[in-house]
Design an enzyme around this catalytic site. Structure first.
Site, PDB file in Angstrom:
ATOM      1  N   SER A  66       0.805  -1.174  -0.014  1.00 17.67           N
ATOM      2  CA  SER A  66      -0.084   0.000   0.078  1.00 17.67           C
ATOM      3  C   SER A  66       0.803   1.160   0.018  1.00 17.67           C
ATOM      4  O   SER A  66       1.982   1.466   0.422  1.00 17.67           O
ATOM      5  CB  SER A  66      -0.915  -0.090   1.129  1.00 17.67           C
ATOM      6  OG  SER A  66      -1.559   1.417   1.416  1.00 17.67           O
TER       7      SER A  66
ATOM      8  N   GLU B 106       0.229   3.821   1.528  1.00 14.86           N
ATOM      9  CA  GLU B 106      -0.036   4.219   2.785  1.00 14.86           C
ATOM     10  C   GLU B 106       1.449   4.132   3.516  1.00 14.86           C
ATOM     11  O   GLU B 106       1.790   4.902   4.287  1.00 14.86           O
ATOM     12  CB  GLU B 106      -1.125   3.819   3.770  1.00 14.86           C
ATOM     13  CG  GLU B 106      -2.218   4.213   3.320  1.00 14.86           C
ATOM     14  CD  GLU B 106      -2.726   5.540   3.559  1.00 14.86           C
ATOM     15  OE1 GLU B 106      -2.272   5.902   4.765  1.00 14.86           O
ATOM     16  OE2 GLU B 106      -3.569   6.101   2.872  1.00 14.86           O
TER      17      GLU B 106
ATOM     18  N   TYR C  68      -2.246   0.865  10.068  1.00  8.59           N
ATOM     19  CA  TYR C  68      -2.576  -0.026   8.714  1.00  8.59           C
ATOM     20  C   TYR C  68      -1.148   0.128   8.077  1.00  8.59           C
ATOM     21  O   TYR C  68      -0.570  -0.828   7.273  1.00  8.59           O
ATOM     22  CB  TYR C  68      -3.595   0.612   7.948  1.00  8.59           C
ATOM     23  CG  TYR C  68      -3.780   0.058   6.609  1.00  8.59           C
ATOM     24  CD1 TYR C  68      -4.722  -0.871   6.286  1.00  8.59           C
ATOM     25  CD2 TYR C  68      -3.160   0.949   5.446  1.00  8.59           C
ATOM     26  CE1 TYR C  68      -4.802  -1.350   4.906  1.00  8.59           C
ATOM     27  CE2 TYR C  68      -3.366   0.583   4.183  1.00  8.59           C
ATOM     28  CZ  TYR C  68      -4.121  -0.639   3.980  1.00  8.59           C
ATOM     29  OH  TYR C  68      -4.171  -1.266   2.620  1.00  8.59           O
TER      30      TYR C  68
END
Length: 320
Positions: A125, A127, A149
Site C-alpha cells: 500500500s 500508505e 494500517y
C-alpha cells in the site's frame, strides 16, 4: 491450465482478480475466513462465483494456510487478505497488524516448505510511504508509516523482500495507490461520498459528514489494477512495483465531481466534522508509476471523472 490461489477473494480486488484470471484461462481458488457463510457479493455481481473453488482459510493459522496451498496446488498465490481500512486500524491496531504480517509470513513459510515453483504476489500500500512532502514516491522511497494500517503494510512488504533475498523465493509486492469501484464497501470514504450523493439526489435531506477535504490522493480504477498484479508475477525476475495513475486530486475535488455528476452543489450538503479527523493523516499522496510503465507495459487508463462516473452508475464490469 494454470492454477491461482487468491487469499482474500471476497473483497473488491479479489473479485476483480478472479474475473481477470478466469478470462485468462486459469483455474481459480479463493479463500476467506468463512467460505461457507461468506456472502462473496463481488463474485456474485460479476457472475463468476460458481466458476471459483472456495474454501475457508485463516491467514493467521499456519496449518490452515499450508492446507490451502496444498489443496489448490497453485502456481501463483495472490495475498490480498487483511483488515483493509486505514481509519479502522486506529480502533483495532493489533488486529490490523496481525492480519497482514502474520498472514503473509505464513504464506511465505508455506511456500518455502513446499519446495516447488510458486510465485507470490503481496498487496502492499502507498500508505506505507507516509508523508513524502508532496514528492512523487518511487520504489526506492523510504517507508515512514503514520497509521497502524501503514505500519502493517510496511512490515509485510519488508517480510516479502527478506524472504525473496534470503530464500530465493519468487515473491514480490505491488505497492498500490488508491483504487476504486462500485464493489467498495461504504466504510471507504469514496463509496460513502457516492452513496450519500445518490441518496440526496433521490430526495434525501441527509447531510454528508466528512473529515479533512484538503488531502490529496492518487485514485485509479480497480479492474485495471488487477491486471498489474498479474503482470507483476509474469516477469522473469521478482520485483516490487508501484501501481498508480500518477495523478493526485484533493478529496474536495472528488466530492465536487461526484455531486456535479448528479446535478448537485456539494457545498449545500457536506459538513466537516472534527471527530472524523484521523490522529495522523497524509496531506498528499503522490506516485511515480514509471517503473510499471517501462517494465510491465502497464498504465492506468481511466481518469478521475471516469472513475467517479463508473461508481455513480455502478459500472461493475471492468470497462468504463
Amino acid at each position: 491450465m494454470k492454477k491461482a490461489l487468491i487469499c482474500g477473494i471476497s473483497g473488491q480486488d479479489g473479485s476483480y482478480l478472479a474475473q481477470f484470471l478466469l478470462e485468462k484461462g486459469y483455474e481459480v481458488f479463493g479463500t476467506s475466513r468463512d467460505a461457507q457463510g461468506g456472502g462473496f457479493r463481488g463474485l456474485g455481481l460479476l457472475g463468476i462465483k460458481e466458476q471459483v473453488t472456495l474454501f475457508s482459510m485463516d491467514p493467521e493459522d499456519f496449518r490452515s494456510v499450508l492446507v490451502a496451498v496444498r489443496k489448490s496446488q497453485a502456481e501463483e498465490i495472490y495475498f490480498l487478505a487483511g483488515q483493509s481500512s486505514v481509519g479502522f486500524s486506529f480502533e483495532q491496531p493489533a488486529e490490523t497488524i496481525q492480519s497482514f504480517t502474520i498472514g503473509i509470513l505464513n504464506v511465505l513459510e508455506a511456500v518455502k516448505m513446499e519446495g516447488r515453483e510458486i510465485r507470490v504476489y503481496h498487496a502492499g500500500s502507498s500508505e506505507a510511504f507516509g508523508d513524502t512532502q508532496g514528492l512523487a514516491a518511487t520504489e526506492d522511497t523510504a517507508f515512514r508509516p503514520r497509521s497502524p494500517y501503514a505500519l502493517a503494510k510496511a512490515s509485510s512488504t519488508w517480510l516479502v523482500d527478506n524472504y525473496r533475498e534470503a530464500y530465493n523465493l519468487y515473491a514480490c509486492t505491488g505497492i498500490l495507490f488508491n483504487h476504486e469501484s462500485p464493489l467498495r464497501p461504504e466504510r471507504f470514504v469514496t463509496q460513502k461520498i457516492i452513496q450519500s450523493a445518490k441518496r440526496i439526489a433521490g430526495g434525501s435531506e441527509e447531510k454528508l459528514y466528512l473529515g479533512r477535504l484538503d488531502i490529496q490522493r492518487d485514485w485509479g480504477w480497480a479492474p485495471e489494477y488487477v491486471e498489474a498484479m498479474w503482470l507483476t508475477l509474469q516477469q522473469e525476475k521478482a520485483e516490487d512495483f508501484i501501481i498508480a495513475s500518477g495523478e493526485s486530486h484533493s478529496l474536495e475535488y472528488f466530492v465536487e465531481q461526484a455531486f456535479v455528476q448528479l446535478d448537485l452543489d456539494w457545498r449545500e450538503h457536506v459538513v466537516q466534522k472534527q471527530e472524523l479527523f484521523r490522529p495522523t493523516d497524509l496531506a498528499v499522496s503522490r506516485a511515480n508509476p514509471g517503473k510499471a510503465r517501462e517494465k510491465l507495459g502497464w498504465k492506468a487508463k481511466s481518469g478521475i471523472k471516469e472513475i467517479i462516473s463508473g461508481m455513480v452508475g455502478e459500472t461493475v464490469l471492468s470497462g468504463l
